[in-house]
Design a protein around this motif. Structure first.
Motif, short mmCIF file in Angstrom:
data_model
loop_
_atom_site.label_atom_id
_atom_site.label_comp_id
_atom_site.label_asym_id
_atom_site.label_seq_id
_atom_site.Cartn_x
_atom_site.Cartn_y
_atom_site.Cartn_z
N ALA A 128 0.74 -1.16 -0.03
CA ALA A 128 0.09 -0.06 -0.26
C ALA A 128 0.87 1.21 -0.07
O ALA A 128 0.45 2.23 -0.40
N THR A 129 2.01 0.94 0.29
CA THR A 129 3.05 2.58 0.71
C THR A 129 4.19 2.39 -0.41
O THR A 129 4.69 3.39 -0.72
N GLY A 130 4.54 1.39 -0.75
CA GLY A 130 5.70 1.14 -1.56
C GLY A 130 7.27 1.54 -0.65
O GLY A 130 8.14 1.57 -1.05
N HIS A 131 6.96 1.40 0.74
CA HIS A 131 8.03 1.76 1.61
C HIS A 131 8.88 0.60 2.00
O HIS A 131 8.49 -0.66 1.49
N PRO A 243 11.88 -10.38 -0.04
CA PRO A 243 10.79 -9.22 0.47
C PRO A 243 11.07 -7.72 -0.02
O PRO A 243 9.96 -7.17 -0.10
N HIS A 244 12.08 -7.33 -0.69
CA HIS A 244 12.38 -6.06 -0.80
C HIS A 244 11.43 -5.98 -2.22
O HIS A 244 11.62 -4.71 -2.80
N SER A 245 11.18 -6.92 -3.07
CA SER A 245 10.85 -6.85 -4.22
C SER A 245 9.41 -6.35 -4.15
O SER A 245 8.77 -5.78 -5.10
N THR A 246 8.86 -6.24 -2.87
CA THR A 246 7.48 -5.74 -2.82
C THR A 246 7.60 -4.02 -3.15
O THR A 246 6.60 -3.51 -3.88
N ARG A 247 8.66 -3.44 -3.00
CA ARG A 247 8.56 -2.18 -3.39
C ARG A 247 8.96 -1.99 -4.84
O ARG A 247 8.26 -1.03 -5.29
N HIS A 248 9.60 -2.98 -5.54
CA HIS A 248 9.28 -2.94 -7.09
C HIS A 248 8.03 -3.04 -7.49
O HIS A 248 7.42 -2.44 -8.36
N ALA A 249 7.35 -4.04 -7.13
CA ALA A 249 5.86 -4.62 -7.32
C ALA A 249 5.14 -3.44 -7.17
O ALA A 249 4.25 -3.42 -8.10
N ALA A 250 5.02 -2.93 -6.12
CA ALA A 250 4.03 -1.92 -5.72
C ALA A 250 4.39 -0.54 -6.60
O ALA A 250 3.15 0.06 -7.06
#
Length: 296
Positions: A128-131, A243-250
């Motif tokens: 939701a945040t990309g943080h 886990p850090h790939s959530t930042r790329h995906a979002a």
């Protein structure tokens, strides 16, 4: 030493251990790195591993910290690093990303057990945040404020990776998601706070706690495992994506949906002049990466 973060000290400790072994083998003073000994060490590391420019540059920074002179800026060292940059240039970790809707579809249901809700909430916060996970790990109970109309606002008061003089600390603002209550961060956050209230230690102000006695604060490594477990259960290839790939995906999904680059930067914590998103985070979907696959 107060000017150096714990994460940097942990990163440098690897460099110092390897440098110490090298000095022991070559009979050198580890507390007096010279330009020539540093270059010899860098070459030794490159010959024995496939590390890139970024790692060698980290070694340079670590040795410069303990050196008696400014050896890190020496022309010999600088010239060597330029050669490393040409031979082993830095590259983004991911050239593709995964579709966040795959994970959101998996999370679009009720989670009533504290452990499972913990995993869900951390992952929803990231998407939701990309943080960074570090930012979510630093959420404090006392800095969370709910509003019936605007949702939730969270101040991050602890230092983060990009903290510095005259730099603003993150302010997370997430509106309610009425049409998708199972994916609403506000609703899941309120539920998590209610469920953990009976077991939360009185002095524990950080939001995320482990779901077994003594119910202490969950470490960042624990949150990372929670996210990795969620991605794996949702069908994301965790042998590739961490886990850090959530930042790329979002952030990539937001860009594909037409969200302006300014809003993406603001939400994810990048400065308005930063080109980090364009260079390292804006990636095509994994299934879109093959043109042949899309036409047969």
């Amino acid at each position: 030493m107060r000017s150096i973060s714990d994460a940097t000290i942990k990163q440098y400790s690897v460099s110092y251990k390897r440098w110490g072994l090298f000095c022991q083998e070559k009979v050198l003073d580890p507390w007096d790195p010279t330009p020539s000994s540093m270059v010899a060490f860098f070459q030794h590391v490159m010959d024995s591993s496939n590390i890139s420019y970024n790692s060698i540059n980290s070694y340079r920074a670590a040795l410069s910290l303990i050196a008696r002179s400014q050896v890190g800026c020496d022309p010999l060292v600088s010239r060597f690093l330029k050669g490393v940059a040409r031979l082993r240039p830095p590259a983004p970790r991911y050239n593709i990303t995964w579709n966040p809707y795959t994970v959101l579809d998996f999370l679009d249901r009720e989670f009533s057990e504290i452990g499972e809700l913990s995993k869900k909430l951390v992952t929803l916060f990231l998407l939701a945040t990309g943080h960074r996970l570090q930012t979510i790990h630093l959420i404090r109970m006392g800095e969370i404020s709910f509003s019936a109309t605007s949702g939730v606002r969270i101040k991050i008061t602890d230092p983060i990776k990009c903290s510095g003089p005259n730099k603003k600390q993150p302010l997370i603002s997430i509106p309610p998601l009425q049409e998708k209550p199972n994916l609403c961060v506000v609703k899941n956050l309120q539920k998590y706070i209610d469920l953990t209230a009976p077991i939360r230690p009185t002095a524990e102000d950080f939001l995320f706690i482990i779901s077994r006695p003594p119910y202490n604060r969950a470490s960042k490594a624990t949150l990372s495992r929670w996210v990795l477990s969620t991605l794996s259960d949702a069908g994301v290839d965790t042998s590739i994506f961490k886990p850090h790939s959530t930042r790329h995906a979002a952030t990539s999904a937001a860009s594909r949906a037409g969200v302006s680059i300014d809003i993406i930067r603001q939400s994810a914590g990048w400065s308005q002049r930063s080109d980090v998103f364009t260079q390292f985070y804006n990636r095509p979907l994994q299934e879109e990466a093959s043109l042949l696959h899309s036409i047969i």
